[in-house]
Design a protein around this motif. Structure first.
Motif, mmCIF file in Angstrom:
data_model
loop_
_atom_site.group_PDB
_atom_site.id
_atom_site.type_symbol
_atom_site.label_atom_id
_atom_site.label_comp_id
_atom_site.label_asym_id
_atom_site.label_seq_id
_atom_site.Cartn_x
_atom_site.Cartn_y
_atom_site.Cartn_z
ATOM 1 N N ILE A 105 46.393 38.511 37.701
ATOM 2 C CA ILE A 105 45.231 39.278 37.252
ATOM 3 C C ILE A 105 44.535 38.660 36.052
ATOM 4 O O ILE A 105 43.364 38.926 35.810
ATOM 5 C CB ILE A 105 45.593 40.750 36.944
ATOM 6 N N HIS A 106 45.250 37.823 35.291
ATOM 7 C CA HIS A 106 44.659 37.217 34.096
ATOM 8 C C HIS A 106 43.988 35.876 34.393
ATOM 9 O O HIS A 106 43.383 35.286 33.499
ATOM 10 C CB HIS A 106 45.723 37.032 33.016
ATOM 11 N N THR A 107 44.094 35.393 35.616
ATOM 12 C CA THR A 107 43.530 34.097 35.977
ATOM 13 C C THR A 107 42.035 34.235 36.231
ATOM 14 O O THR A 107 41.621 35.022 37.086
ATOM 15 C CB THR A 107 44.223 33.544 37.235
ATOM 16 N N PRO A 108 41.204 33.471 35.521
ATOM 17 C CA PRO A 108 39.760 33.525 35.783
ATOM 18 C C PRO A 108 39.460 33.154 37.242
ATOM 19 O O PRO A 108 40.149 32.308 37.825
ATOM 20 C CB PRO A 108 39.186 32.485 34.816
ATOM 21 N N SER A 132 50.065 41.368 44.232
ATOM 22 C CA SER A 132 49.633 42.708 43.836
ATOM 23 C C SER A 132 48.661 42.559 42.677
ATOM 24 O O SER A 132 48.872 41.731 41.785
ATOM 25 C CB SER A 132 50.836 43.549 43.412
ATOM 26 N N LEU A 133 47.596 43.348 42.718
ATOM 27 C CA LEU A 133 46.539 43.223 41.729
ATOM 28 C C LEU A 133 45.770 44.530 41.626
ATOM 29 O O LEU A 133 45.975 45.445 42.422
ATOM 30 C CB LEU A 133 45.600 42.077 42.095
ATOM 31 N N PHE A 134 44.888 44.596 40.648
ATOM 32 C CA PHE A 134 43.977 45.725 40.548
ATOM 33 C C PHE A 134 42.801 45.454 41.463
ATOM 34 O O PHE A 134 42.245 44.360 41.466
ATOM 35 C CB PHE A 134 43.490 45.905 39.107
ATOM 36 N N GLY A 135 42.423 46.468 42.243
ATOM 37 C CA GLY A 135 41.340 46.308 43.187
ATOM 38 C C GLY A 135 40.116 47.090 42.778
ATOM 39 O O GLY A 135 40.202 48.102 42.086
ATOM 40 N N ASP A 145 39.243 44.405 29.734
ATOM 41 C CA ASP A 145 40.232 44.190 28.686
ATOM 42 C C ASP A 145 41.558 44.791 29.124
ATOM 43 O O ASP A 145 41.625 45.941 29.554
ATOM 44 C CB ASP A 145 39.778 44.828 27.374
ATOM 45 N N HIS A 146 42.601 44.006 29.009
ATOM 46 C CA HIS A 146 43.942 44.416 29.383
ATOM 47 C C HIS A 146 44.798 44.450 28.125
ATOM 48 O O HIS A 146 44.355 44.016 27.062
ATOM 49 C CB HIS A 146 44.509 43.430 30.429
ATOM 50 N N LYS A 147 46.025 44.940 28.228
ATOM 51 C CA LYS A 147 46.894 45.081 27.056
ATOM 52 C C LYS A 147 47.081 43.777 26.287
ATOM 53 O O LYS A 147 47.166 43.768 25.084
ATOM 54 C CB LYS A 147 48.265 45.605 27.485
ATOM 55 N N VAL A 148 47.164 42.658 27.007
ATOM 56 C CA VAL A 148 47.513 41.396 26.385
ATOM 57 C C VAL A 148 46.317 40.463 26.271
ATOM 58 O O VAL A 148 46.041 39.902 25.214
ATOM 59 C CB VAL A 148 48.634 40.700 27.193
ATOM 60 N N THR A 149 45.607 40.302 27.363
ATOM 61 C CA THR A 149 44.509 39.347 27.445
ATOM 62 C C THR A 149 43.547 39.824 28.527
ATOM 63 O O THR A 149 43.926 40.673 29.340
ATOM 64 C CB THR A 149 45.071 37.931 27.750
ATOM 65 N N PRO A 150 42.315 39.336 28.577
ATOM 66 C CA PRO A 150 41.393 39.793 29.621
ATOM 67 C C PRO A 150 41.993 39.647 31.023
ATOM 68 O O PRO A 150 42.804 38.752 31.269
ATOM 69 C CB PRO A 150 40.174 38.883 29.449
ATOM 70 N N ALA A 151 41.594 40.545 31.906
ATOM 71 C CA ALA A 151 42.097 40.557 33.274
ATOM 72 C C ALA A 151 40.932 40.782 34.231
ATOM 73 O O ALA A 151 39.806 41.068 33.806
ATOM 74 C CB ALA A 151 43.148 41.642 33.437
ATOM 75 N N ASP A 177 45.340 54.883 45.634
ATOM 76 C CA ASP A 177 44.658 55.506 44.511
ATOM 77 C C ASP A 177 45.002 54.853 43.180
ATOM 78 O O ASP A 177 46.081 54.269 43.029
ATOM 79 C CB ASP A 177 45.002 56.996 44.451
ATOM 80 N N PRO A 178 44.098 54.976 42.241
ATOM 81 C CA PRO A 178 44.258 54.304 40.945
ATOM 82 C C PRO A 178 45.547 54.673 40.228
ATOM 83 O O PRO A 178 45.955 55.820 40.202
ATOM 84 C CB PRO A 178 43.055 54.786 40.132
ATOM 85 N N ALA A 179 46.156 53.640 39.644
ATOM 86 C CA ALA A 179 47.326 53.857 38.796
ATOM 87 C C ALA A 179 46.923 53.773 37.329
ATOM 88 O O ALA A 179 47.755 53.931 36.459
ATOM 89 C CB ALA A 179 48.388 52.809 39.100
ATOM 90 N N THR A 180 45.644 53.515 37.076
ATOM 91 C CA THR A 180 45.195 53.369 35.685
ATOM 92 C C THR A 180 44.020 54.295 35.431
ATOM 93 O O THR A 180 43.348 54.752 36.361
ATOM 94 C CB THR A 180 44.736 51.918 35.398
ATOM 95 N N GLU A 181 43.768 54.507 34.161
ATOM 96 C CA GLU A 181 42.630 55.342 33.771
ATOM 97 C C GLU A 181 41.301 54.657 34.087
ATOM 98 O O GLU A 181 40.253 55.291 34.121
ATOM 99 C CB GLU A 181 42.711 55.698 32.287
ATOM 100 N N ARG A 182 41.326 53.347 34.329
ATOM 101 C CA ARG A 182 40.090 52.619 34.644
ATOM 102 C C ARG A 182 39.594 52.914 36.054
ATOM 103 O O ARG A 182 38.472 52.607 36.391
ATOM 104 C CB ARG A 182 40.321 51.115 34.496
ATOM 105 N N GLY A 183 40.480 53.454 36.896
ATOM 106 C CA GLY A 183 40.071 53.799 38.249
ATOM 107 C C GLY A 183 40.183 52.677 39.259
ATOM 108 O O GLY A 183 39.721 52.811 40.387
#
Length: 194
Positions: A105-108, A132-135, A145-151, A177-183
């Motif tokens: 997820i952090h790979t440009p 597995s990734l955020f879709g 913005d992610h906890k550590v570095t941009p994603a 369904d989303p596992a994060t508050e970002r949706g």
């Protein structure tokens, strides 16, 4: 680092879809007869241990020396090494599977084709890659913005096109369904090297 690791090491307890997708991946890898699997971006090593418990010869690789140290302490019978996903310390066509659980997820976007080509290089014919990734449902990857570095979150179809471009055949997708508050959707893509 231990706090960060502890946050993720029990995460699958509340994520049945991800847990079952990893179980399916392990079952299919066992079916290839090549039980050697790399958990790339293994973090605290909890998924490497899960793959081991599911009957695979699993080892973990991570960029972070602190994560590798943590994984070695937490799972002393398993192998963990420092490595970049773009340069895996693995022979050509050696693995039955590669697990990349939220580690790409952090790979440009522009760097993903080379990274995926490296995963394909280490897979034996018939070997499997589970990413597995955020879709996102939009047409383009979304930087956030992610906890550590941009994603980045990805439309499943676009990421599947990248897998195809690397020479893989995507044969299973799970979006839920989303596992994060970002949706963002939790997205799992299972592909095979022909």
């Amino acid at each position: 680092m231990d706090l960060y690791a502890s946050m993720f090491s029990s995460q699958l307890e509340t994520r049945p879809f991800a847990r079952n997708m990893i179980g399916t991946f392990a079952e299919l890898v066992r079916g290839t007869g090549n039980l050697r699997v790399a958990d790339v971006g293994c973090g605290p090593g909890h998924l490497t241990a899960m793959l081991h418990d599911l009957g695979l010869d699993a080892f973990g690789l991570d960029l972070s020396p602190a994560m590798v140290d943590h994984a070695r302490r937490a799972h002393p019978v398993l192998r963990f090494d420092e490595a970049r996903m773009e340069a895996l310390p693995v022979e050509d066509a050696a693995l039955g599977g590669v697990l990349a659980h939220y580690s790409m997820i952090h790979t440009p976007p522009g760097e993903l084709p080379a990274l995926l080509a490296e995963q394909v290089r280490v897979l034996a014919p018939g070997g499997l890659l589970l990413v597995s990734l955020f879709g996102t449902e939009g047409p383009e990857p979304v930087r956030f913005d992610h906890k550590v570095t941009p994603a980045y979150s990805w439309p499943a179809d676009r990421f599947a096109e990248l897998l195809a471009g690397a020479g893989l055949v995507t044969f299973a997708r799970l979006l839920h369904d989303p596992a994060t508050e970002r949706g963002f959707l939790d997205t799992h893509l299972l592909a095979r090297r022909p």
